[in-house]
Design an enzyme around this catalytic site. Structure first.
Site, PDB file in Angstrom:
ATOM      1  N   GLU A  78     -15.303  40.124  84.255  1.00 50.38           N
ATOM      2  CA  GLU A  78     -14.877  41.669  84.208  1.00 50.38           C
ATOM      3  C   GLU A  78     -15.875  42.221  84.911  1.00 50.38           C
ATOM      4  O   GLU A  78     -15.461  43.511  85.348  1.00 50.38           O
ATOM      5  CB  GLU A  78     -14.276  41.911  82.832  1.00 50.38           C
ATOM      6  CG  GLU A  78     -13.442  41.353  82.250  1.00 50.38           C
ATOM      7  CD  GLU A  78     -13.673  40.122  81.649  1.00 50.38           C
ATOM      8  OE1 GLU A  78     -12.520  39.430  81.023  1.00 50.38           O
ATOM      9  OE2 GLU A  78     -14.678  39.612  81.571  1.00 50.38           O
ATOM     10  N   PHE A 108      -8.170  40.294  66.034  1.00 50.86           N
ATOM     11  CA  PHE A 108      -8.676  39.605  66.840  1.00 50.86           C
ATOM     12  C   PHE A 108      -8.723  40.308  68.314  1.00 50.86           C
ATOM     13  O   PHE A 108      -7.806  40.877  68.723  1.00 50.86           O
ATOM     14  CB  PHE A 108      -7.608  38.397  67.192  1.00 50.86           C
ATOM     15  CG  PHE A 108      -8.205  37.407  68.187  1.00 50.86           C
ATOM     16  CD1 PHE A 108      -9.331  36.650  68.162  1.00 50.86           C
ATOM     17  CD2 PHE A 108      -7.440  36.876  69.193  1.00 50.86           C
ATOM     18  CE1 PHE A 108      -9.884  35.742  69.137  1.00 50.86           C
ATOM     19  CE2 PHE A 108      -7.950  36.136  70.386  1.00 50.86           C
ATOM     20  CZ  PHE A 108      -9.161  35.518  70.237  1.00 50.86           C
ATOM     21  N   GLN A 109     -10.105  40.263  68.898  1.00 55.29           N
ATOM     22  CA  GLN A 109     -10.198  40.816  70.172  1.00 55.29           C
ATOM     23  C   GLN A 109     -10.093  42.295  70.047  1.00 55.29           C
ATOM     24  O   GLN A 109      -9.491  42.985  71.136  1.00 55.29           O
ATOM     25  CB  GLN A 109      -9.495  40.109  71.269  1.00 55.29           C
ATOM     26  CG  GLN A 109     -10.054  38.636  71.838  1.00 55.29           C
ATOM     27  CD  GLN A 109      -9.581  38.118  73.017  1.00 55.29           C
ATOM     28  OE1 GLN A 109      -8.480  38.479  73.515  1.00 55.29           O
ATOM     29  NE2 GLN A 109     -10.489  37.174  73.655  1.00 55.29           N
ATOM     30  N   LYS A 142      -1.095  46.937  73.201  1.00 55.74           N
ATOM     31  CA  LYS A 142       0.060  45.912  73.944  1.00 55.74           C
ATOM     32  C   LYS A 142       1.393  46.434  73.520  1.00 55.74           C
ATOM     33  O   LYS A 142       2.180  46.095  74.499  1.00 55.74           O
ATOM     34  CB  LYS A 142      -0.035  44.660  73.155  1.00 55.74           C
ATOM     35  CG  LYS A 142       0.541  43.610  73.989  1.00 55.74           C
ATOM     36  CD  LYS A 142       0.199  41.913  73.579  1.00 55.74           C
ATOM     37  CE  LYS A 142       1.165  40.995  74.201  1.00 55.74           C
ATOM     38  NZ  LYS A 142       0.711  39.452  74.004  1.00 55.74           N
ATOM     39  N   MET A 161     -40.111  43.812  91.941  1.00 52.75           N
ATOM     40  CA  MET A 161     -40.463  45.211  91.666  1.00 52.75           C
ATOM     41  C   MET A 161     -41.508  45.195  90.433  1.00 52.75           C
ATOM     42  O   MET A 161     -41.973  45.963  90.259  1.00 52.75           O
ATOM     43  CB  MET A 161     -39.139  45.888  91.503  1.00 52.75           C
ATOM     44  CG  MET A 161     -39.523  47.370  91.560  1.00 52.75           C
ATOM     45  SD  MET A 161     -40.287  48.160  92.768  1.00 52.75           S
ATOM     46  CE  MET A 161     -39.208  48.695  93.961  1.00 52.75           C
TER      47      MET A 161
END
Length: 554
Positions: free
Chosen positions: A51, A113-114, A163, A468
């Protein structure tokens, strides 16, 4: 007509002109993905490896086109994986709409969940956040998200959709999209005073940033510089707005800007700060920055005026609109003595030495520009390679140098290059410049480039260390190299081939030239590993908090 929330989502995307969407599916967004299946003839969905890669790809797409980038992720870890990409877009004022799924409304707040409160997590790094609670609000919320992302100072907007909202139904009425128009309230007296200030200056300098590119105001800025003969310097976010080699283009300003550029600002009697925010990588010491100059700031965001540096005059509004109104009021001028002085300084500037036995960064980039041609679009990660690219690429066009400026996101480059390539298609080569440290962060997006047959050329500046950070340890930490040599044994040629890409290993400039010429003909992604000495430095350099008196030249 009555549609599900998922179909409303797809209809609004089409309505808003979205042709390409980046994302990764999951349980909470299955209804949305089902709608995308039905709308696949109108919306192209690009599935990335991660993602974060999707967010960077949407960002790169937006930077390359000026359009709003769109990214879609599921709830929980899918949403949190977007955070770095959203923050990157926020710091650089890039228009993006991030759409996340969430658990059903009845499950919110139950540690389901999630489930995660992504609106709260991203609140400090977005222009606005929406949580959709009712399906009949969805269409207008999505339209507002696109409007906010593009209006005023651009930036990312997040829309979180439970959802059950995507599965519910509502009446949908199509709306003809309107291009957001930001109208600047122009004050004639303030404009006249600004023109007078410019006319009275004897040693003026224009210092401009990403706001000029965002406003598509490059022509107006150059017209002002030309009309009043004002040399101009830029931040990393504005590379390409003024063409490489133009006599009025002083080059990069700040920590790794050239001595002439920093000296010109130090000696100027007027600094026109246009579409820029005086970041700590430019105004390293705010007490000493442009200490001899009056400062006139032009910016769309009033909160930027007097935020980092106290200014004497300001004009708030869209840069393009202000410059269009200001130009007729500014008198033609010549600053012969000032330009002569600048040319004398330029003759003494730092220039790295060529070497035919190894790959020097400036030579590598010079050869890259020579072979890729003026239409090439360059995308970088973050580190030494980023600064060498900023310094040495022969920038000739706006929106042709994409890099993470404000957040400095290692791993930004590959996703952004994929987004940029999908934006420009076959018309322009896309070159991804990275270091071995940055590349390891998101090299998994190679599978995306392979899957979609995207001929992104990745040039890896491999010095085997975190260059760097190591440079700072050399200069300021007594060469105590703590955790900057990861001792990796990555074989980039074999790894590229494992992904289904082509790989080359180069230890000389001639080998790179041959590999790059072949890469330009490729129909898919190519990696070119270039061996760089670990003691190569980005020079000049002004230490953090320093001024031109502290500049390190070798």
């Amino acid at each position: 007509m009555v549609l599900t929330g998922a179909d409303i989502f797809a209809e609004v995307l089409v309505e808003q002109g979205v042709e390409t969407l980046f994302g990764y599916p999951g349980g909470a967004v299955l209804n949305l993905y089902d709608a995308l299946y039905k709308y696949s003839g109108k919306i192209r969905h690009i599935m990335t490896a991660h993602e974060q890669g999707a967010a960077h790809a949407a960002d790169g797409y937006a930077r390359a086109t000026g359009k709003t980038g769109v990214v879609l992720a599921t709830s929980g870890p899918g949403a949190t994986n977007l955070v770095t990409g959203i923050a990157t877009a926020y710091m650089d004022s890039i228009p993006m709409v991030a759409i996340t799924g969430n658990v059903g409304t009845s499950l919110i707040g139950r540690d389901s969940f999630q489930e995660v409160y992504i609106a709260g997590i991203t609140m400090p790094i977005t222009k606005h956040n929406f949580v959709v609670r009712k399906v009949d609000e969805l269409a207008d919320i999505l339209r507002d998200a696109f409007r906010i992302a593009q209006t005023g100072r651009k930036g990312p907007v997040l829309v979180d959709i439970p959802k059950d909202v995507t599965g519910a139904t509502a009446e949908f009425t199509p709306v003809k999209p309107q291009i957001p128009v930001y109208k600047t309230e122009l004050d004639g007296q303030e404009l006249a005073r600004a023109a007078q200030v410019i006319g009275n200056a004897r040693r003026p300098v224009i210092y401009f940033g990403g706001g000029v590119a965002a406003s598509e105001a490059g022509e107006e800025l150059y017209a002002l510089a030309k009309k009043a003969e004002i040399p101009a310097t830029y931040t990393m976010m504005a590379a390409g707005v003024l063409s490489y080699g133009d006599p009025l283009n002083l080059g990069l300003l700040g920590m790794h800007g050239c001595r002439t550029t920093n000296r010109a600002v130090n000696e100027a009697d007027l600094v026109l700060a246009i579409g820029t925010r005086f970041s700590d990588r430019v105004a390293l010491n705010t007490e000493k920055f442009a200490k001899n100059a009056a400062i006139l700031q032009i910016d769309i965001d009033p909160s930027e005026v007097n935020k980092n540096v106290e200014v004497d005059y300001s004009l708030v509004g869209d840069v393009k609109q202000i410059l269009q109104a200001l130009l007729p009021l500014v008198k033609d001028a010549k600053h012969t003595e000032w330009m002569t002085q600048i040319q004398a300084w330029q003759a003494q500037d730092y220039r790295p030495k060529d070497d035919k036995y190894c790959i020097r960064p400036h030579q590598l980039i010079g050869k890259m520009c020579e072979l890729a041609g003026p239409d090439a679009l360059y995308v970088t990660d973050v580190g030494q390679h980023q600064m060498w690219a900023t310094q040495y690429i022969r920038h000739v066009k706006p929106r042709s140098f994409l890099t993470s400026g404000g957040l400095g996101t290692m791993g930004f480059g590959y996703g952004a290059a994929i987004g940029a390539k999908l934006a420009v298609g076959e018309s322009r080569p896309v070159i991804h410049i990275t270091g071995d440290g940055s590349f390891h962060m998101n090299l998994n997006e190679a599978c995306t480039a392979v899957s979609y047959e995207l001929p992104v050329i990745t040039v890896i500046f491999n010095n085997t260390v975190l260059g760097m950070v190591r440079q700072w340890q050399t200069a300021f930490y007594g060469k105590r190299y703590s955790s900057t040599d990861p001792h990796r044994k990555t074989n980039y040629v074999k790894l590229a081939e494992g992904f289904g890409a082509k790989g080359y290993h180069c230890e000389t400039l001639d080998a790179f030239s041959a590999a790059f010429a072949e890469a330009l003909k490729s129909k898919g992604p190519v990696w070119i590993e270039c061996v760089i000495d670990k003691d190569e430095k980005v020079l000049p350099m002004i230490p953090a908090g320093g001024s031109i008196e502290d500049m390190i030249m070798d």
